[in-house]
Each structure stands twice: as structure tokens, then as C-alpha cells.
Design a protein around this motif. Structure first.
Motif, PDB file in Angstrom:
ATOM      1  N   ALA A   2       0.833  -1.201   0.000  1.00 31.38           N
ATOM      2  CA  ALA A   2       0.000   0.000   0.000  1.00 31.38           C
ATOM      3  C   ALA A   2       0.867   1.250   0.000  1.00 31.38           C
ATOM      4  N   SER A   4       1.972   1.947  -3.604  1.00 35.19           N
ATOM      5  CA  SER A   4       0.919   2.522  -4.432  1.00 35.19           C
ATOM      6  C   SER A   4       0.607   3.949  -3.999  1.00 35.19           C
ATOM      7  N   ASP A   5       0.677   4.237  -2.700  1.00 31.90           N
ATOM      8  CA  ASP A   5       0.469   5.612  -2.233  1.00 31.90           C
ATOM      9  C   ASP A   5       1.577   6.524  -2.733  1.00 31.90           C
ATOM     10  N   ASN A  60       1.025   9.678  -5.126  1.00 25.62           N
ATOM     11  CA  ASN A  60       1.523  11.011  -4.790  1.00 25.62           C
ATOM     12  C   ASN A  60       2.421  11.550  -5.892  1.00 25.62           C
TER      13      ASN A  60
END
Length: 149
Positions: free
Chosen positions: A2, A5-6, A10
Motif C-alpha cells: 500500500a 501505491s500511495d 503522490n
């Protein structure tokens, strides 16, 4: 997973903001240049054809687009394809309007044949682009699914 992917999200948002700022700055600069060139040409007794001016902007946009697309990292390819499909859907709407120009503007017969032909051509190409984009995106997303044994 996660966190990765964050971080990518961003980075994509930051890149989109930079691109938006660059586009706004380029638009302001182009308007200033157009006003300056138009004033100089008018003072010299010359007039620049609007088609030539717009065609020059189109050619420059092609070069900028080429370098922007080829500098995208592979991780951002799928979101870029999604945006391209969204742009193609807008082109489809414009092409449908151009194809139906005879029904809308039955009074003026000049140029409606060309508008219909180019509209149909744009409709076909944009539809192929949308369909192909969805196929490529579906294939790329299938690569990340767990395979059943």
C-alpha cells in the motif's frame, strides 16, 4: 504494497500539478506572444493567417507531447492510458457533432461535406483508440492478479 501505491499516486498527483502549471504558463506565454506578434505584424502592414499560427502551435504541441509521453516511467503508463482514453472520449463527442453537422446546419452547405468526412474519420480513429486502450489496460491489470492453480 500500500505504501508503494500511495507513493506512486503522490508522484502522479505531483507530476499532474506540474504539468497543469506548465500548461497554464505556456498558455499565458502563447497569448502574450500572439498579441505581440500580431501587433508587430499589423504595424508592419502584414497580417498573419490564423491557420498558420494555430498550425505552428499544433506542431509544437506534437513535439511537447512526444517528449512528455516518452519520459513517463513505466509505473505511470496505465494512469496515462486512462487519461488518454478520457481525452479520446471527448474527441468522439466532437466527432459525432461534426458528423451530424448537416442535420444541425442545413442552411449553410459550404464545407459540411468536409466536416462530415473528417468527423467520421475522427470518430473511427478515436473509437479504435478507446477500444485498444481498454484492452491494453485490462491486459496490464490481469498481470497483477493472482493466478489460480
Amino acid at each position: 504494497m500500500a505504501g508503494t501505491s500511495d507513493a506512486l499516486l503522490n508522484q502522479a498527483e505531483y507530476t499532474a500539478d506540474l504539468a497543469r502549471q506548465a500548461a497554464e504558463a505556456a498558455e499565458a506565454h502563447a497569448e502574450a506572444m500572439a498579441a505581440g506578434v500580431s501587433g508587430v505584424a499589423h504595424a508592419a502592414g502584414m497580417e498573419i493567417d490564423p491557420f498558420v499560427f494555430r498550425f505552428a502551435i499544433f506542431v509544437l504541441a506534437c513535439f511537447v507531447g512526444y517528449y512528455v509521453v516518452w519520459s513517463v516511467t513505466p509505473a505511470l503508463h496505465t494512469p496515462l492510458m486512462s487519461v488518454t482514453n478520457a481525452i479520446s472520449s471527448v474527441i468522439v463527442v466532437g466527432a459525432i457533432l461534426a458528423v451530424g453537422v448537416e442535420a444541425v446546419d442545413a442552411v449553410a452547405a459550404d464545407g459540411t461535406g468536409w466536416a462530415t468526412a473528417f468527423g467520421f474519420f475522427a470518430l473511427v480513429l478515436a473509437s479504435v483508440n478507446i477500444f485498444g486502450g481498454f484492452l491494453v489496460t485490462q491486459r496490464m491489470l490481469a498481470m497483477y492478479k493472482k493466478k489460480t492453480k
